[in-house]
Design an enzyme around this catalytic site. Structure first.
Site, PDB file in Angstrom:
ATOM      1  N   HIS A 152       0.827  -1.209   0.000  1.00  0.00           N
ATOM      2  CA  HIS A 152       0.000   0.000   0.000  1.00  0.00           C
ATOM      3  C   HIS A 152       0.855   1.251   0.000  1.00  0.00           C
ATOM      4  O   HIS A 152       2.069   1.196   0.196  1.00  0.00           O
ATOM      5  CB  HIS A 152      -0.957  -0.010   1.199  1.00  0.00           C
ATOM      6  CG  HIS A 152      -0.258   0.003   2.528  1.00  0.00           C
ATOM      7  ND1 HIS A 152       0.261   1.152   3.090  1.00  0.00           N
ATOM      8  CD2 HIS A 152       0.012  -0.998   3.399  1.00  0.00           C
ATOM      9  CE1 HIS A 152       0.805   0.848   4.261  1.00  0.00           C
ATOM     10  NE2 HIS A 152       0.672  -0.449   4.464  1.00  0.00           N
ATOM     11  N   CYS A 168       3.104  -4.843   6.648  1.00  0.00           N
ATOM     12  CA  CYS A 168       2.856  -4.538   5.243  1.00  0.00           C
ATOM     13  C   CYS A 168       4.101  -3.968   4.562  1.00  0.00           C
ATOM     14  O   CYS A 168       5.056  -3.586   5.205  1.00  0.00           O
ATOM     15  CB  CYS A 168       1.725  -3.519   5.124  1.00  0.00           C
ATOM     16  SG  CYS A 168       0.135  -4.148   5.703  1.00  0.00           S
TER      17      CYS A 168
END
Length: 192
Positions: A152, A168
């Protein structure tokens, strides 16, 4: 007159020594990086090209390798004609880092964010965040087949090049927007 060839030789030698630096300087970074405060630019780690053959049997629809050591994401298009490297943020600790093979299962522009139970356990102040400038997922998100693991964007550019995520892989918003546009659902991903 005999000194002219020697001077030319010395000048040419000096230019040759500085040629790599001159060529690197000519590779002007995008305005999003170039116009950042000096501290933000220092977060970008150095990284080397990867060969997709070292990670996958074939490229499939597309392939991504996220290297948590060099803090770089490598992308190859399905036909191998497009290879790109992006600086990333990576998980804060090895315990938060999941390594192995997965794939992109869905993509979302303007993602909302809900902290996982383990995140709330570490920081009880974390709450759901709708899309927007305070959202830790930035402007675009690509969800992996592993629950709660994503590639992301981030609005906090200080995180890029650092161990700063809860698991992440984060990219500058302009970089995730570019990667998002060229990565199909089903692209294979390897986190190393």
């Amino acid at each position: 007159m005999a000194d002219i060839p020697r001077r030319l030789f010395l000048a040419a030698s000096g230019a040759t020594l500085f040629a790599p630096a001159i060529l690197r300087a000519a590779e002007t970074p995008p305005a999003e990086i170039r116009d950042r405060p000096e501290g933000a630019r220092r977060n970008i780690s150095s990284f080397q090209r990867q060969d997709w053959h070292d990670h996958f049997d074939s490229l499939g629809a597309a392939a991504i390798v996220a290297d948590t050591t060099s803090r770089a994401l490598h992308f190859w298009s399905g036909d191998g004609s497009d290879y790109r490297i992006y600086p990333t943020s990576v998980p804060m600790t090895d315990e938060l880092t999941k390594r192995g093979y997965t794939q992109v299962v869905r993509k979302k522009v303007g993602p909302d964010w809900t902290p996982t139970p383990s995140m709330v356990e570490r920081n009880p102040e974390l709450k759901y965040m709708p899309p927007g400038p305070d959202n830790p997922l930035g402007t675009h998100a690509m969800y992996l087949s592993w629950p709660a693991y994503l590639i992301h964007g981030t609005h906090d550019t200080r995180k890029i090049g650092r161990r700063s995520s809860d698991g992440c892989i984060g990219l500058y918003n302009f970089a995730i927007e570019e990667l998002f546009a060229i990565t199909p659902v089903g692209a294979q991903v390897r986190i190393i």
